[in-house]
Design an enzyme around this catalytic site. Structure first.
Site, short mmCIF file in Angstrom:
data_model
loop_
_atom_site.label_atom_id
_atom_site.label_comp_id
_atom_site.label_asym_id
_atom_site.label_seq_id
_atom_site.Cartn_x
_atom_site.Cartn_y
_atom_site.Cartn_z
N GLU A 116 0.82 -1.22 0.00
CA GLU A 116 0.00 0.00 0.00
C GLU A 116 0.86 1.26 0.00
O GLU A 116 0.38 2.34 0.39
CB GLU A 116 -0.96 0.01 1.21
CG GLU A 116 -1.87 -1.18 1.35
CD GLU A 116 -2.90 -1.34 0.23
OE1 GLU A 116 -2.94 -0.46 -0.66
OE2 GLU A 116 -3.63 -2.34 0.25
N HIS A 140 -2.49 1.71 8.76
CA HIS A 140 -3.58 0.92 8.16
C HIS A 140 -3.69 -0.42 8.88
O HIS A 140 -2.68 -1.12 9.06
CB HIS A 140 -3.29 0.68 6.67
CG HIS A 140 -4.18 -0.34 6.04
ND1 HIS A 140 -5.55 -0.19 5.95
CD2 HIS A 140 -3.91 -1.54 5.47
CE1 HIS A 140 -6.07 -1.25 5.35
NE2 HIS A 140 -5.10 -2.10 5.05
N HIS A 142 -6.80 -3.80 10.15
CA HIS A 142 -8.02 -4.53 9.81
C HIS A 142 -8.85 -4.82 11.07
O HIS A 142 -8.98 -5.98 11.47
CB HIS A 142 -7.67 -5.86 9.13
CG HIS A 142 -6.91 -5.73 7.85
ND1 HIS A 142 -6.26 -6.81 7.25
CD2 HIS A 142 -6.69 -4.67 7.03
CE1 HIS A 142 -5.68 -6.40 6.12
NE2 HIS A 142 -5.91 -5.11 5.98
N GLU A 170 -16.85 10.79 23.69
CA GLU A 170 -15.55 11.33 23.31
C GLU A 170 -15.38 11.43 21.78
O GLU A 170 -14.55 12.20 21.31
CB GLU A 170 -14.42 10.48 23.89
CG GLU A 170 -14.33 9.09 23.30
CD GLU A 170 -13.05 8.34 23.69
OE1 GLU A 170 -13.11 7.10 23.72
OE2 GLU A 170 -12.02 8.97 23.95
N HIS A 211 -12.70 -4.07 4.23
CA HIS A 211 -11.24 -4.25 4.26
C HIS A 211 -10.62 -3.71 5.56
O HIS A 211 -10.01 -4.46 6.29
CB HIS A 211 -10.62 -3.56 3.03
CG HIS A 211 -9.15 -3.73 2.93
ND1 HIS A 211 -8.47 -3.85 1.75
CD2 HIS A 211 -8.18 -3.78 3.89
CE1 HIS A 211 -7.17 -3.99 1.96
NE2 HIS A 211 -6.97 -3.94 3.26
O1 2HA Z 1 -1.79 -7.25 3.57
O2 2HA Z 1 -3.36 -4.89 4.59
O3 2HA Z 1 -4.11 -3.75 2.37
C1 2HA Z 1 -1.50 -5.93 3.68
C2 2HA Z 1 -2.73 -5.16 3.59
C3 2HA Z 1 -3.16 -4.73 2.28
ZN ZN Z 2 -5.22 -4.04 4.33
#
Ligand code: 2HA
Ligand code: ZN
Length: 277
Positions: A116, A140, A142, A170, A211
């Site tokens: 990414e 980033h 998940h 909050e 995602h």
């Molecule tokens: O695997 O999270 O978006 C890496 C990620 C791709």
């Molecule tokens: Zn990801």
């Protein structure tokens, strides 16, 4: 003294570890980047090597020319970062055009920066300008509750913002500007990078449908804390939706206005007007 002992690298590793322990980085899920300060670069200079070739970033980020970033590696597992940082993370340098990068430290057993990288660098590019150089961290991950909500809430900025604001007092104070949402897209490329960085002009949090989440902040604590706050709020909403499809009471528009006044935050009218369910 090794490069790993530097404070900014230790903090980066610590956040990677915390994120993993929260269950936000299964397998090789998630990625993380930090734009180095000049004093960081000075401190680690003796450990950097400049013999690797430049590679295309895939997007153009001219305002990041000459900048250095600490990044996670593509296909690397967050779980392994604390034990073997030099194999799983890297320092990269952007060239003088803003189109290419090269690895100057790390990924010692081979590999590339995160898949990414285009989204990370486009987000950094936008944030460097609009925060007058303050934002340095893009994260980033998940988190399950945020992802679950992308199957049942309408994929609109206003819906996610308003629902998550209402789940914890909050929230409007922590993310008064709201939250952006990107429809499902193929990850890892230029298109999703462009869509995400456009929303980063307005927000510090962008959700990728089905995602995960991207967050931006000035430092590690602020950025990670933002994701913790959003995901906690999402968890409460998942519980509420699991119990009932109707709220008996909530934080009302009037409450939000009172909060904004006392905490001196500007809550955009487009989200105050929106009552969701
Ligand atoms: O695997 O999270 O978006 C890496 C990620 C791709
Ligand atoms: Zn990801």
């Amino acid at each position: 003294m090794s490069l790993i002992k530097e404070e900014f690298i230790r903090e980066f590793i610590d956040i990677a570890n915390e994120g993993y322990r929260k269950g936000w980085h299964e397998r090789n899920g998630g990625n993380f980047s930090y734009r180095l300060k000049s004093k960081d670069i000075e401190c680690i200079k003796p450990y950097l090597t400049y013999d690797k070739p430049f590679n295309k970033i895939g997007v153009s980020v001219p305002n990041l020319k000459g900048e250095y970033f600490l990044v996670t590696g593509s296909g690397k597992y967050f779980r392994n970062i604390p034990r073997k940082p030099e194999e799983n993370i890297a320092v990269i340098e952007i060239d003088s055009t803003g189109d290419n990068y090269r690895i100057v430290w790390g990924l010692s057993k081979g590999g590339r920066p995160t898949s990414e990288l285009p989204t990370h660098l486009m987000n950094h590019s936008v944030k460097k300008d609009i925060t007058q150089n303050k934002h340095r961290v893009i994260y980033h991950c998940h988190p399950a509750n945020i992802i679950a909500l992308t199957f049942v809430l309408s994929l609109e900025d206003a819906v996610f913002t308003r629902e998550l604001w209402e789940m914890a007092t909050e929230c409007p104070v922590v993310f008064p500007e709201g939250i952006g949402v990107v429809d499902w897209m193929v990850p890892g490329g230029r298109d999703i990078a462009v869509a995400t960085s456009r929303l980063m002009e307005k927000y510090n949090v962008v959700i990728w449908a089905h995602h995960g989440i991207f967050a931006s902040g000035q430092d590690f604590d602020e950025t990670f804390g933002l994701v913790e706050t959003v995901e906690k709020s999402a968890e409460i909403l998942v519980k509420v939706l699991s119990m009932s499809n109707e709220k008996r009471q909530t934080i009302t528009t009037e409450n939000l206005r009172d909060l904004a006044k006392d905490f001196n935050v500007a809550l955009p009218d487009e989200f105050l007007k929106r009552q969701c369910f």
